[in-house]
Motif scaffolding. Sequence first.
Motif, mmCIF file in Angstrom:
data_model
loop_
_atom_site.group_PDB
_atom_site.id
_atom_site.type_symbol
_atom_site.label_atom_id
_atom_site.label_comp_id
_atom_site.label_asym_id
_atom_site.label_seq_id
_atom_site.Cartn_x
_atom_site.Cartn_y
_atom_site.Cartn_z
ATOM 1 N N GLN A 35 1.095 -26.684 8.839
ATOM 2 C CA GLN A 35 0.549 -26.124 10.070
ATOM 3 C C GLN A 35 -0.315 -27.124 10.837
ATOM 4 O O GLN A 35 -0.445 -27.024 12.051
ATOM 5 N N SER A 36 -0.945 -28.039 10.141
ATOM 6 C CA SER A 36 -1.914 -28.941 10.745
ATOM 7 C C SER A 36 -1.691 -30.359 10.224
ATOM 8 O O SER A 36 -1.289 -30.544 9.076
ATOM 9 N N GLU A 53 -7.111 -27.929 11.546
ATOM 10 C CA GLU A 53 -6.939 -27.600 12.959
ATOM 11 C C GLU A 53 -6.156 -26.308 13.077
ATOM 12 O O GLU A 53 -5.134 -26.134 12.409
ATOM 13 N N SER A 54 -6.640 -25.402 13.937
ATOM 14 C CA SER A 54 -5.969 -24.115 14.075
ATOM 15 C C SER A 54 -6.142 -23.595 15.499
ATOM 16 O O SER A 54 -7.263 -23.539 16.009
ATOM 17 N N ASP A 55 -5.042 -23.220 16.112
ATOM 18 C CA ASP A 55 -5.092 -22.628 17.447
ATOM 19 C C ASP A 55 -5.649 -21.206 17.391
ATOM 20 O O ASP A 55 -6.155 -20.701 18.386
ATOM 21 N N ASP A 56 -5.546 -20.551 16.246
ATOM 22 C CA ASP A 56 -6.006 -19.176 16.101
ATOM 23 C C ASP A 56 -7.523 -19.064 15.999
ATOM 24 O O ASP A 56 -8.086 -18.024 16.294
ATOM 25 N N ALA A 57 -8.192 -20.122 15.557
ATOM 26 C CA ALA A 57 -9.643 -20.083 15.386
ATOM 27 C C ALA A 57 -10.342 -20.264 16.730
ATOM 28 O O ALA A 57 -9.875 -20.996 17.595
ATOM 29 N N GLU A 58 -11.470 -19.596 16.876
ATOM 30 C CA GLU A 58 -12.215 -19.651 18.127
ATOM 31 C C GLU A 58 -12.662 -21.069 18.473
ATOM 32 O O GLU A 58 -12.597 -21.484 19.622
ATOM 33 N N GLY A 62 -9.879 -24.018 11.528
ATOM 34 C CA GLY A 62 -9.641 -22.956 10.572
ATOM 35 C C GLY A 62 -10.368 -23.263 9.267
ATOM 36 O O GLY A 62 -10.607 -24.421 8.925
ATOM 37 N N ARG A 64 -10.738 -22.047 5.045
ATOM 38 C CA ARG A 64 -10.182 -21.276 3.930
ATOM 39 C C ARG A 64 -11.030 -21.580 2.701
ATOM 40 O O ARG A 64 -11.182 -22.737 2.316
#
Length: 70
Positions: A35-36, A53-58, A62, A64
């Motif tokens: 994903q990253s 890196e995550s597009d879903d995180a504000e 991201g 975990r």
Amino acid sequence: MPSASTRTGNTKKSPARTETLVRKAAAAATGLLDQSERVLVVYDEGGATLYYESDDAEDGIGRRKLPRAS
């Protein structure tokens, strides 16, 4: 195929538990590399946290959490 490598510092306290956590973190990091492009693993007394890196995180990062094995 992406892969992850890990390094740890002092493992004299409980090497078996540390080794289990490192293997668990490496497997999780390898999965996140799909994903990253970058994954950071930070170890602490309670376990490890993976940052990626995550597009879903504000904030675009991201997180975990992996608890330490008992």
